[in-house]
Design a protein around this motif. Structure first.
Motif, mmCIF file in Angstrom:
data_model
loop_
_atom_site.group_PDB
_atom_site.id
_atom_site.type_symbol
_atom_site.label_atom_id
_atom_site.label_comp_id
_atom_site.label_asym_id
_atom_site.label_seq_id
_atom_site.Cartn_x
_atom_site.Cartn_y
_atom_site.Cartn_z
ATOM 1 N N ILE A 193 0.883 -1.171 0.000
ATOM 2 C CA ILE A 193 0.000 0.000 0.000
ATOM 3 C C ILE A 193 0.920 1.220 0.000
ATOM 4 O O ILE A 193 1.203 1.796 1.055
ATOM 5 C CB ILE A 193 -0.925 0.000 1.230
ATOM 6 C CG1 ILE A 193 -1.644 -1.334 1.354
ATOM 7 C CG2 ILE A 193 -1.919 1.141 1.141
ATOM 8 C CD1 ILE A 193 -2.428 -1.478 2.633
ATOM 9 N N PRO A 194 1.422 1.627 -1.145
ATOM 10 C CA PRO A 194 2.549 2.543 -1.228
ATOM 11 C C PRO A 194 2.503 3.799 -0.365
ATOM 12 O O PRO A 194 3.281 3.928 0.557
ATOM 13 C CB PRO A 194 2.611 2.897 -2.706
ATOM 14 C CG PRO A 194 2.027 1.745 -3.393
ATOM 15 C CD PRO A 194 0.968 1.234 -2.470
ATOM 16 N N ILE A 195 1.655 4.719 -0.594
ATOM 17 C CA ILE A 195 1.721 5.998 0.118
ATOM 18 C C ILE A 195 1.177 5.860 1.543
ATOM 19 O O ILE A 195 1.800 6.289 2.510
ATOM 20 C CB ILE A 195 0.948 7.088 -0.654
ATOM 21 C CG1 ILE A 195 1.631 7.335 -1.993
ATOM 22 C CG2 ILE A 195 0.866 8.364 0.151
ATOM 23 C CD1 ILE A 195 0.867 8.246 -2.903
ATOM 24 N N ILE A 196 0.038 5.240 1.677
ATOM 25 C CA ILE A 196 -0.604 5.111 2.984
ATOM 26 C C ILE A 196 0.225 4.228 3.907
ATOM 27 O O ILE A 196 0.422 4.540 5.088
ATOM 28 C CB ILE A 196 -2.032 4.560 2.822
ATOM 29 C CG1 ILE A 196 -2.864 5.554 2.020
ATOM 30 C CG2 ILE A 196 -2.668 4.290 4.170
ATOM 31 C CD1 ILE A 196 -4.203 5.029 1.579
ATOM 32 N N GLY A 197 0.753 3.128 3.396
ATOM 33 C CA GLY A 197 1.557 2.221 4.217
ATOM 34 C C GLY A 197 2.829 2.875 4.722
ATOM 35 O O GLY A 197 3.178 2.761 5.899
ATOM 36 N N ALA A 198 3.518 3.579 3.843
ATOM 37 C CA ALA A 198 4.758 4.257 4.246
ATOM 38 C C ALA A 198 4.467 5.351 5.270
ATOM 39 O O ALA A 198 5.178 5.490 6.267
ATOM 40 C CB ALA A 198 5.461 4.838 3.030
ATOM 41 N N ALA A 199 3.423 6.119 5.044
ATOM 42 C CA ALA A 199 3.071 7.188 5.987
ATOM 43 C C ALA A 199 2.691 6.603 7.346
ATOM 44 O O ALA A 199 3.081 7.129 8.390
ATOM 45 C CB ALA A 199 1.924 8.018 5.430
ATOM 46 N N PHE A 200 1.970 5.501 7.350
ATOM 47 C CA PHE A 200 1.553 4.857 8.595
ATOM 48 C C PHE A 200 2.758 4.339 9.377
ATOM 49 O O PHE A 200 2.872 4.553 10.588
ATOM 50 C CB PHE A 200 0.578 3.710 8.287
ATOM 51 C CG PHE A 200 0.071 3.010 9.504
ATOM 52 C CD1 PHE A 200 -0.825 3.634 10.361
ATOM 53 C CD2 PHE A 200 0.496 1.728 9.791
ATOM 54 C CE1 PHE A 200 -1.294 2.982 11.485
ATOM 55 C CE2 PHE A 200 0.035 1.072 10.916
ATOM 56 C CZ PHE A 200 -0.859 1.696 11.761
ATOM 57 N N VAL A 201 3.684 3.685 8.698
ATOM 58 C CA VAL A 201 4.864 3.138 9.371
ATOM 59 C C VAL A 201 5.757 4.257 9.903
ATOM 60 O O VAL A 201 6.250 4.188 11.034
ATOM 61 C CB VAL A 201 5.641 2.192 8.423
ATOM 62 C CG1 VAL A 201 6.988 1.820 9.000
ATOM 63 C CG2 VAL A 201 4.814 0.950 8.142
ATOM 64 N N VAL A 202 5.961 5.311 9.119
ATOM 65 C CA VAL A 202 6.770 6.434 9.583
ATOM 66 C C VAL A 202 6.103 7.093 10.796
ATOM 67 O O VAL A 202 6.765 7.461 11.765
ATOM 68 C CB VAL A 202 7.003 7.448 8.441
ATOM 69 C CG1 VAL A 202 7.582 8.750 8.961
ATOM 70 C CG2 VAL A 202 7.917 6.839 7.393
#
Length: 117
Positions: A45-54
């Motif tokens: 889940i490119p944008i949402i997944g990266a933002a969530f993990v960060v």
């Protein structure tokens, strides 16, 4: 023009995912199983997944800083109690408190800090 914007967007998404992956791999807050699950989230889940993990990594880092600050307050409080109890046993508690600089308090008297010149 639309092609260029698409390439820029894809490059941005890849950059964001790579940054999130690097921070996650370097982090020691999670077990390897948790890291694998979060890596899957980042890349599936490119944008949402990266933002969530960060966001999770930032929250954990802030919580660690709060815990360290809280512990240092407790240590300063215990040190102040120790100094006061030792001075009270010696009979000169006020001198011990005035000579100690615990917690960043200036006990060297009042004044405006200026030199009188």
């Amino acid at each position: 023009m639309v092609e260029v914007i698409s390439y820029i967007f894809v490059a941005f998404v890849i950059y964001l995912n790579v940054v999130a992956t690097i921070h996650l791999v370097r982090s020691d807050m999670y077990s390897s199983g948790q890291k694998v699950a979060q890596l899957a989230l980042i890349w599936l889940i490119p944008i949402i997944g990266a933002a969530f993990v960060v966001m999770l990594l930032m929250e954990e880092a802030c919580a660690e800083k709060r815990n360290l600050r809280g512990n240092s307050f407790i240590i300063r409080f215990l040190m102040l109690s120790f100094i006061f109890s030792n001075a009270a046993a010696d009979g000169d508690a006020s001198e011990a408190i005035e000579s100690s600089d615990i917690g960043g308090f200036d006990s060297g008297g009042g004044g405006d800090g200026g030199g009188g010149d």
